[in-house]
Design an enzyme around this catalytic site. Structure first.
Site, PDB file in Angstrom:
ATOM      1  N   THR A  95       0.835  -1.196   0.000  1.00  0.00           N
ATOM      2  CA  THR A  95       0.000   0.000   0.000  1.00  0.00           C
ATOM      3  C   THR A  95       0.867   1.242   0.000  1.00  0.00           C
ATOM      4  OG1 THR A  95      -1.767   1.197   1.168  1.00  0.00           O
ATOM      5  CG2 THR A  95      -0.178   0.048   2.547  1.00  0.00           C
ATOM      6  N   ASN A 145      -0.487   3.790   1.426  1.00  0.00           N
ATOM      7  CA  ASN A 145      -1.212   4.478   2.490  1.00  0.00           C
ATOM      8  C   ASN A 145      -0.668   4.036   3.855  1.00  0.00           C
ATOM      9  OD1 ASN A 145      -3.191   5.102   4.468  1.00  0.00           O
ATOM     10  ND2 ASN A 145      -4.729   5.340   2.851  1.00  0.00           N
ATOM     11  N   ASP A 197      -8.338  -2.972  -0.356  1.00  0.00           N
ATOM     12  CA  ASP A 197      -9.078  -2.011  -1.173  1.00  0.00           C
ATOM     13  C   ASP A 197     -10.332  -1.596  -0.425  1.00  0.00           C
ATOM     14  OD1 ASP A 197      -8.923  -0.533  -3.629  1.00  0.00           O
ATOM     15  OD2 ASP A 197     -10.797  -1.511  -4.171  1.00  0.00           O
TER      16      ASP A 197
HETATM   17  P1  ITT Z   1      -3.581   1.980  -1.541  1.00  0.00           P
HETATM   18  O1  ITT Z   1      -4.478   1.722  -2.720  1.00  0.00           O
HETATM   19  O2  ITT Z   1      -2.182   2.311  -1.916  1.00  0.00           O
HETATM   20  O3  ITT Z   1      -3.664   0.886  -0.503  1.00  0.00           O
HETATM   21  P2  ITT Z   1      -5.365   4.220  -1.100  1.00  0.00           P
HETATM   22  O4  ITT Z   1      -5.375   5.273  -0.026  1.00  0.00           O
HETATM   23  O5  ITT Z   1      -5.348   4.651  -2.526  1.00  0.00           O
HETATM   24  O6  ITT Z   1      -4.113   3.285  -0.766  1.00  0.00           O
HETATM   25  P3  ITT Z   1      -7.861   2.794  -1.632  1.00  0.00           P
HETATM   26  O7  ITT Z   1      -7.555   2.657  -3.073  1.00  0.00           O
HETATM   27  O8  ITT Z   1      -8.375   1.609  -0.903  1.00  0.00           O
HETATM   28  O9  ITT Z   1      -6.583   3.268  -0.797  1.00  0.00           O
HETATM   29  O10 ITT Z   1      -8.839   4.026  -1.479  1.00  0.00           O
HETATM   30  C1  ITT Z   1      -9.664   4.141  -0.418  1.00  0.00           C
HETATM   31  C2  ITT Z   1     -10.023   5.578  -0.153  1.00  0.00           C
HETATM   32  O11 ITT Z   1     -10.760   5.570   1.051  1.00  0.00           O
HETATM   33  C3  ITT Z   1      -8.819   6.501   0.086  1.00  0.00           C
HETATM   34  O12 ITT Z   1      -9.218   7.824  -0.208  1.00  0.00           O
HETATM   35  C4  ITT Z   1      -8.579   6.341   1.581  1.00  0.00           C
HETATM   36  O13 ITT Z   1      -7.975   7.485   2.169  1.00  0.00           O
HETATM   37  C5  ITT Z   1      -9.994   6.139   2.097  1.00  0.00           C
HETATM   38  N1  ITT Z   1      -9.994   5.212   3.217  1.00  0.00           N
HETATM   39  C6  ITT Z   1      -9.667   3.888   3.194  1.00  0.00           C
HETATM   40  N2  ITT Z   1      -9.726   3.368   4.414  1.00  0.00           N
HETATM   41  C7  ITT Z   1     -10.091   4.378   5.233  1.00  0.00           C
HETATM   42  C8  ITT Z   1     -10.287   4.486   6.607  1.00  0.00           C
HETATM   43  O14 ITT Z   1     -10.088   3.455   7.414  1.00  0.00           O
HETATM   44  N3  ITT Z   1     -10.662   5.667   7.099  1.00  0.00           N
HETATM   45  C9  ITT Z   1     -10.838   6.733   6.301  1.00  0.00           C
HETATM   46  N4  ITT Z   1     -10.657   6.727   4.996  1.00  0.00           N
HETATM   47  C10 ITT Z   1     -10.284   5.556   4.457  1.00  0.00           C
END
Ligand code: ITT
Ligand code: NA
EC number: 3.6.1.66
Length: 182
Positions: free
Chosen positions: A7, A9, A66
């Site tokens: 990730t 993130n 995801d």
């Molecule tokens: P990766 O794909 O690199 O793992 P990403 O942040 O792009 O990271 P996603 O594609 O899963 O993750 O997108 C999910 C969106 O929802 C993204 O804007 C996140 O910040 C948000 N998100 C995911 N989990 C969350 C949480 O536990 N609390 C708040 N926002 C969340």
């Protein structure tokens, strides 16, 4: 044991590391797997985990997460487009879209996909809450506008959030399955 959590993130990795402490070490690995166009978080995560595992070398297993925020009054938007919407519209303006709606219910969903040499498994978690004006400094993403039981997720510690969150629930199911394999 070591798992590679793929990730970009840091918030996701922090939550997984905290939850899986004592079960397995978690290394955050940045690898830009293909996020296929799909309405299904499960398909996106499964495809990503398989691709990352093959590309990164078949050593330790990988996890891909995801996630999305699904807003009732917006027919589930932003859902699978949550990351794009956070980067473009932003969290404050998403709140503005919902502010005047009577129904402020929303839920988070996440699918964790695990891949190793033999298999790909998925684990899902969801949590329902209410959207509110932003509060709190913790967490990440949409946490400041997502309230559960009187607190926004940004007002919770990592442990408190994991105890009730979509990711915590998915990690709980994963941990149970993983312990059975070892
Ligand atoms: P990766 O794909 O690199 O793992 P990403 O942040 O792009 O990271 P996603 O594609 O899963 O993750 O997108 C999910 C969106 O929802 C993204 O804007 C996140 O910040 C948000 N998100 C995911 N989990 C969350 C949480 O536990 N609390 C708040 N926002 C969340
Ligand atoms: Na992403």
């Amino acid at each position: 044991m070591l798992i590679r959590f793929v990730t970009g993130n840091e918030g996701k990795a922090r939550e997984a590391r905290s939850y899986l402490e004592g079960i397995t070490a978690v290394n955050q690995v940045e690898y830009d797997y293909t996020e296929i166009q799909s309405d299904s978080l499960e398909e996106i995560a499964t495809h990503g985990a398989r691709e990352a595992y093959e590309a990164l070398g078949d050593t330790e297993p990988v996890l891909v997460d995801d996630a999305g925020l699904f807003v009732d009054a917006l027919e589930g938007f932003p859902g699978p487009y949550s990351a794009y919407v956070e980067d473009t519209v932003g969290v404050e303006r998403l709140w503005k879209l919902v502010e005047d709606e009577e129904n402020k219910r929303a839920h988070f969903r996440t699918v964790l996909a695990y891949a190793d040499a033999e298999r790909t498994e998925t684990f899902e978690g969801a949590v329902a809450g209410t959207l509110v004006a932003p509060r709190g400094e913790g967490g990440f993403g949409y946490d400041p506008i997502f309230e559960y039981n009187g607190q926004t997720m940004a007002e919770m510690s990592t442990e408190e959030k994991n105890a009730i969150s979509h990711r915590g629930r998915a990690l709980a199911t994963f941990a149970e399955w993983y312990a059975d394999q070892h």
